[in-house]
Scaffold this motif. Structure first.
Motif: not given
Length: 269
Positions: A8, A12, A15-16
């Motif tokens: 996760r 993340a 994605h950032t």
């Protein structure tokens, strides 16, 4: 069990990175274009040169626009900071009817579309015969930036211990002296943060400037916008990069001041 939290976190991070790439890619493209040796805004560039930065820093049109932006930005920042700080104190510590309504009205420039603000400012200052004057642009930018100062100062005043003001009064300090020697130093991070953001708002604003300024009073953003319409030149990209770096420096300074303010508030007393 330990795999999922790590996955996760990696997801993340990816994605950032993708979001940052999506946001910054159009801005990053301006850097190589500003260094082109050609005369068009094209990629790939035919060669590398600093000639367009030289144009920006020597051409009277660009230097005049840059100087005008600095003058308007500093003047608007001073007005917005003084009025915004006083308004924040009154709204935070005062108790009077319609307080929430006044705060909502002050916040209107933050949510109102900028084009409506531009039309409203033009109509108002045209009635006063001030369209085309630097004074009108300063007042308009101050009104646009003041709500930001109000917000940042109010956030600092929420954690301010008002007993310090009473202690100063008990020691013989006048209200003005207590304000200058006690209140202002302790809420200075909020005031300075609001002032920096106010300057950035004024320095980057183009819509209201387009309504209120003439060719002689152009600001740097309006000069860039006019250059796109009148003559496509890599000097526009060079000016845009200068504007980006100035904005980034101000934002970095604002973030550093906020970090120090939080560190100061967390310090044990």
């Amino acid at each position: 069990m330990h795999f999922w939290p790590r996955f996760r976190a990696q997801l993340a991070g990816v994605h950032t990175a993708l979001v940052l790439l999506f946001i910054l890619a159009p801005i990053a493209i301006m850097v190589p274009i500003s260094l082109t040796s050609g005369t068009m805004l094209t990629l790939p560039v035919p060669g590398w040169s600093w000639r367009w930065y030289e144009v920006v820093f020597t051409d009277p049109r660009w230097t005049g626009a840059f100087l005008n932006s600095l003058i308007v930005g500093f003047a608007a920042t001073v007005i917005a900071t003084v009025l915004g700080t006083l308004a924040a104190i009154g709204l935070t510590w005062g108790r009077f009817p319609g307080q929430r309504i006044i705060l909502a009205l002050i916040s209107v420039p933050l949510i109102l579309p900028i084009i409506i603000m531009g039309v409203a400012c033009f109509s108002f200052y045209a009635t006063l015969g001030l369209v085309g004057s630097r004074f009108a642009l300063v007042l308009a930018h101050a009104g646009l930036a003041a709500p930001v100062v109000v917000t940042t100062v109010m956030a600092n005043l929420k954690s301010f211990d008002r007993s310090l003001m009473r202690a100063g009064a008990s020691l013989g300090a006048s209200p003005l002296l207590a304000f200058r020697r006690i209140l202002v130093p302790l809420v200075a991070p909020g005031i300075c943060t609001g002032a920096l953001i106010a300057f950035l708002i004024s320095f980057d604003e183009v819509v209201i400037a387009s309504f209120l300024t003439t060719a002689e009073q152009r600001t740097l953003p309006r000069q860039i916008f006019s250059g796109v319409r009148e003559s496509i030149s890599p000097a526009i990209a060079a000016a845009a990069v200068v504007l980006i770096f100035i904005s980034a420096a101000i934002l970095a300074l604002t973030a550093e001041m906020q970090r120090r303010a939080r560190k100061l508030q967390m310090r044990p007393r």
